[in-house]
Design a protein around this motif. Structure first.
Motif, PDB file in Angstrom:
ATOM      1  N   VAL A  77     -12.775  36.528   1.783  1.00 15.18           N
ATOM      2  CA  VAL A  77     -12.222  35.344   2.434  1.00 15.18           C
ATOM      3  C   VAL A  77     -11.530  35.808   3.709  1.00 15.18           C
ATOM      4  CG1 VAL A  77     -10.081  35.432   1.074  1.00 15.18           C
ATOM      5  CG2 VAL A  77     -10.777  33.297   2.185  1.00 15.18           C
ATOM      6  N   THR A  78     -11.850  35.139   4.820  1.00 17.98           N
ATOM      7  CA  THR A  78     -11.381  35.570   6.137  1.00 17.98           C
ATOM      8  C   THR A  78     -10.875  34.378   6.930  1.00 17.98           C
ATOM      9  OG1 THR A  78     -13.073  37.305   6.166  1.00 17.98           O
ATOM     10  CG2 THR A  78     -12.042  36.758   8.264  1.00 17.98           C
ATOM     11  N   THR A  79      -9.797  34.585   7.674  1.00 18.02           N
ATOM     12  CA  THR A  79      -9.252  33.549   8.544  1.00 18.02           C
ATOM     13  C   THR A  79      -9.854  33.691   9.936  1.00 18.02           C
ATOM     14  OG1 THR A  79      -7.185  33.604   7.304  1.00 18.02           O
ATOM     15  CG2 THR A  79      -7.154  32.507   9.439  1.00 18.02           C
ATOM     16  N   VAL A  80     -10.485  32.619  10.409  1.00 20.83           N
ATOM     17  CA  VAL A  80     -11.148  32.624  11.721  1.00 20.83           C
ATOM     18  C   VAL A  80     -10.486  31.573  12.603  1.00 20.83           C
ATOM     19  CG1 VAL A  80     -13.322  32.191  12.935  1.00 20.83           C
ATOM     20  CG2 VAL A  80     -13.326  33.417  10.748  1.00 20.83           C
ATOM     21  N   THR A  81     -10.209  31.944  13.849  1.00 16.68           N
ATOM     22  CA  THR A  81      -9.585  31.023  14.794  1.00 16.68           C
ATOM     23  C   THR A  81     -10.650  30.201  15.507  1.00 16.68           C
ATOM     24  OG1 THR A  81      -7.793  32.609  15.131  1.00 16.68           O
ATOM     25  CG2 THR A  81      -8.016  30.837  16.757  1.00 16.68           C
ATOM     26  N   SER A  82     -10.572  28.894  15.384  1.00 17.27           N
ATOM     27  CA  SER A  82     -11.551  28.010  16.018  1.00 17.27           C
ATOM     28  C   SER A  82     -11.428  28.100  17.542  1.00 17.27           C
ATOM     29  CB  SER A  82     -11.348  26.565  15.566  1.00 17.27           C
ATOM     30  OG  SER A  82     -10.061  26.105  15.933  1.00 17.27           O
ATOM     31  N   GLY A  83     -12.515  27.819  18.230  1.00 20.51           N
ATOM     32  CA  GLY A  83     -12.523  27.934  19.678  1.00 20.51           C
ATOM     33  C   GLY A  83     -12.826  29.351  20.117  1.00 20.51           C
ATOM     34  N   TYR A  84     -12.025  30.299  19.640  1.00 19.94           N
ATOM     35  CA  TYR A  84     -12.294  31.709  19.926  1.00 19.94           C
ATOM     36  C   TYR A  84     -13.438  32.234  19.063  1.00 19.94           C
ATOM     37  CZ  TYR A  84      -7.795  31.736  22.367  1.00 19.94           C
ATOM     38  OH  TYR A  84      -6.752  31.474  23.220  1.00 19.94           O
ATOM     39  N   GLU A  85     -13.603  31.658  17.866  1.00 17.86           N
ATOM     40  CA  GLU A  85     -14.627  32.095  16.897  1.00 17.86           C
ATOM     41  C   GLU A  85     -14.486  33.584  16.600  1.00 17.86           C
ATOM     42  OE1 GLU A  85     -16.280  29.718  15.472  1.00 17.86           O
ATOM     43  OE2 GLU A  85     -15.315  28.332  16.852  1.00 17.86           O
ATOM     44  N   ARG A  86     -13.246  33.966  16.338  1.00 16.93           N
ATOM     45  CA  ARG A  86     -12.934  35.362  16.040  1.00 16.93           C
ATOM     46  C   ARG A  86     -11.971  35.441  14.863  1.00 16.93           C
ATOM     47  NH1 ARG A  86     -14.105  38.944  20.476  1.00 16.93           N
ATOM     48  NH2 ARG A  86     -14.976  37.792  22.240  1.00 16.93           N
ATOM     49  N   VAL A  87     -11.980  36.578  14.185  1.00 13.62           N
ATOM     50  CA  VAL A  87     -11.048  36.803  13.088  1.00 13.62           C
ATOM     51  C   VAL A  87      -9.628  36.783  13.641  1.00 13.62           C
ATOM     52  CG1 VAL A  87     -10.305  38.421  11.307  1.00 13.62           C
ATOM     53  CG2 VAL A  87     -12.744  38.159  11.808  1.00 13.62           C
ATOM     54  N   ALA A  88      -8.759  36.030  12.988  1.00 12.54           N
ATOM     55  CA  ALA A  88      -7.380  35.904  13.450  1.00 12.54           C
ATOM     56  C   ALA A  88      -6.703  37.271  13.528  1.00 12.54           C
ATOM     57  CB  ALA A  88      -6.606  34.982  12.506  1.00 12.54           C
ATOM     58  N   MET A  89      -5.909  37.466  14.538  1.00  9.49           N
ATOM     59  CA  MET A  89      -5.147  38.687  14.820  1.00  9.49           C
ATOM     60  C   MET A  89      -6.026  39.834  15.312  1.00  9.49           C
ATOM     61  SD  MET A  89      -2.026  37.852  14.437  1.00  9.49           S
ATOM     62  CE  MET A  89      -1.272  39.460  14.616  1.00  9.49           C
ATOM     63  N   HIS A  90      -7.077  40.154  14.594  1.00  6.83           N
ATOM     64  CA  HIS A  90      -7.905  41.297  14.974  1.00  6.83           C
ATOM     65  C   HIS A  90      -8.796  41.002  16.179  1.00  6.83           C
ATOM     66  CE1 HIS A  90      -6.509  42.696  11.137  1.00  6.83           C
ATOM     67  NE2 HIS A  90      -7.195  43.812  11.218  1.00  6.83           N
ATOM     68  N   GLY A  91      -9.184  39.735  16.357  1.00 10.25           N
ATOM     69  CA  GLY A  91     -10.045  39.383  17.476  1.00 10.25           C
ATOM     70  C   GLY A  91     -11.496  39.803  17.301  1.00 10.25           C
ATOM     71  N   ILE A  92     -11.911  40.043  16.076  1.00  9.83           N
ATOM     72  CA  ILE A  92     -13.290  40.465  15.804  1.00  9.83           C
ATOM     73  C   ILE A  92     -14.224  39.261  15.859  1.00  9.83           C
ATOM     74  CG2 ILE A  92     -14.817  41.447  14.035  1.00  9.83           C
ATOM     75  CD1 ILE A  92     -12.361  43.038  13.040  1.00  9.83           C
ATOM     76  N   ARG A  93     -15.342  39.394  16.543  1.00  9.39           N
ATOM     77  CA  ARG A  93     -16.308  38.304  16.669  1.00  9.39           C
ATOM     78  C   ARG A  93     -16.830  37.872  15.297  1.00  9.39           C
ATOM     79  NH1 ARG A  93     -19.605  38.107  21.698  1.00  9.39           N
ATOM     80  NH2 ARG A  93     -18.526  39.298  23.322  1.00  9.39           N
ATOM     81  N   ARG A  94     -17.104  36.571  15.164  1.00  8.44           N
ATOM     82  CA  ARG A  94     -17.667  36.063  13.909  1.00  8.44           C
ATOM     83  C   ARG A  94     -18.982  36.747  13.568  1.00  8.44           C
ATOM     84  NH1 ARG A  94     -19.517  31.231  13.419  1.00  8.44           N
ATOM     85  NH2 ARG A  94     -19.076  30.936  11.218  1.00  8.44           N
ATOM     86  N   ALA A  95     -19.786  37.036  14.594  1.00  8.89           N
ATOM     87  CA  ALA A  95     -21.071  37.698  14.343  1.00  8.89           C
ATOM     88  C   ALA A  95     -20.849  39.064  13.695  1.00  8.89           C
ATOM     89  CB  ALA A  95     -21.855  37.838  15.641  1.00  8.89           C
ATOM     90  N   LEU A  96     -19.821  39.793  14.155  1.00 10.81           N
ATOM     91  CA  LEU A  96     -19.521  41.091  13.553  1.00 10.81           C
ATOM     92  C   LEU A  96     -18.955  40.928  12.150  1.00 10.81           C
ATOM     93  CD1 LEU A  96     -17.993  43.464  16.260  1.00 10.81           C
ATOM     94  CD2 LEU A  96     -19.939  43.906  14.763  1.00 10.81           C
ATOM     95  N   LEU A  97     -18.133  39.904  11.940  1.00  5.42           N
ATOM     96  CA  LEU A  97     -17.628  39.605  10.603  1.00  5.42           C
ATOM     97  C   LEU A  97     -18.779  39.429   9.624  1.00  5.42           C
ATOM     98  CD1 LEU A  97     -15.657  38.522   8.404  1.00  5.42           C
ATOM     99  CD2 LEU A  97     -15.800  36.297   9.547  1.00  5.42           C
ATOM    100  N   HIS A  98     -19.766  38.646  10.013  1.00  4.52           N
ATOM    101  CA  HIS A  98     -20.895  38.398   9.110  1.00  4.52           C
ATOM    102  C   HIS A  98     -21.789  39.621   8.972  1.00  4.52           C
ATOM    103  CE1 HIS A  98     -20.193  34.173   8.108  1.00  4.52           C
ATOM    104  NE2 HIS A  98     -19.629  34.101   9.295  1.00  4.52           N
TER     105      HIS A  98
END
Length: 230
Positions: A34-55
């Motif tokens: 389970v991961t927190t993602v910031t909308s608009g930025y589409e990145r993991v909160a705090m770390h700034g990792i792209r959603r594509a990299l998360l997946h």
């Protein structure tokens, strides 16, 4: 019978090492992230990792990921509501699941806050790495094959030049004495791209460096298609 366990996933080294630790525990089975993602930025909160990299990380770990979506400048109430909704989704997928693991290391106030939130939501938090010596833990990560890069640095605690560097023995030698070797006080955040928790390494490329809020030095990373020539 193994206890099904959800893992709070940031994309960084502590979460990744928690996954590796839990997979060596004969009493537990990690079933999802389970991961927190910031909308608009589409990145993991705090770390700034792209959603594509998360997946890509989730795919390499062989686990599904459930996203808790929050807005930028999120307050605690909004965060808790998003997190609760994500845990509800997890219960729909794995009926009866009660345990969620966190990669916290020594901050008692953070641990207590998670315990209180989980109690309110009807979950049991577990902290496999908590209480150990972080210098020893950092070395264990490196000896165990974990590979990561610093993707965010708090410039009020650590020089911006550290952002983008590999999390390796040279980095640990170069960190000032005031900096925790695992960055547990928020000095830095990492992006894991290889290790025993992954079936395959991620091939990452460094992008631009940006300073946000006049404080946080981020380096953007993305995954290179392995089929492309170097």
């Amino acid at each position: 019978m193994k206890t099904p366990t959800l893992l709070s996933w940031s994309g960084g080294k502590d979460a990744a090492w928690t996954l590796a630790t839990l997979r060596n525990d004969p009493a537990r089975e990690v079933v999802g992230l389970v991961t927190t993602v910031t909308s608009g930025y589409e990145r993991v909160a705090m770390h700034g990792i792209r959603r594509a990299l998360l997946h890509a990380q989730a795919d390499a770990a062989g686990l599904p990921v459930i996203e808790a979506t929050i807005p930028p400048q999120c307050d605690n109430a909004t965060y808790e509501a998003a997190f609760a909704a994500a845990l509800d989704d997890a219960r729909l997928r794995w009926p009866g699941i009660t345990d969620i693991a966190f990669g916290d290391l020594f901050l008692e106030d953070v641990k207590a806050w998670r315990e209180a939130l989980c109690a309110k939501l009807g979950w049991k938090p577990v902290f496999p790495l908590f209480g150990g010596d972080t210098a020893t833990l950092a070395q264990q990560m490196l000896d165990g094959g974990l590979q990561a890069v610093l993707c965010c640095v708090d410039t009020q605690q650590l020089d911006a030049s550290f952002s983008g560097r590999a999390f390796d023995a040279a980095l640990l030698r170069d960190l000032p004495a005031s900096c925790d070797p695992c960055g547990e006080r928020g000095e830095f955040h990492t992006l894991v791209h290889a290790g025993p928790m992954f079936a395959r390494p991620l091939t990452i490329e460094r992008g631009e460096a940006v300073l946000r809020d006049e404080r946080f030095a981020y380096v953007d990373f993305h995954e290179r298609d392995a089929r492309e020539p170097r």
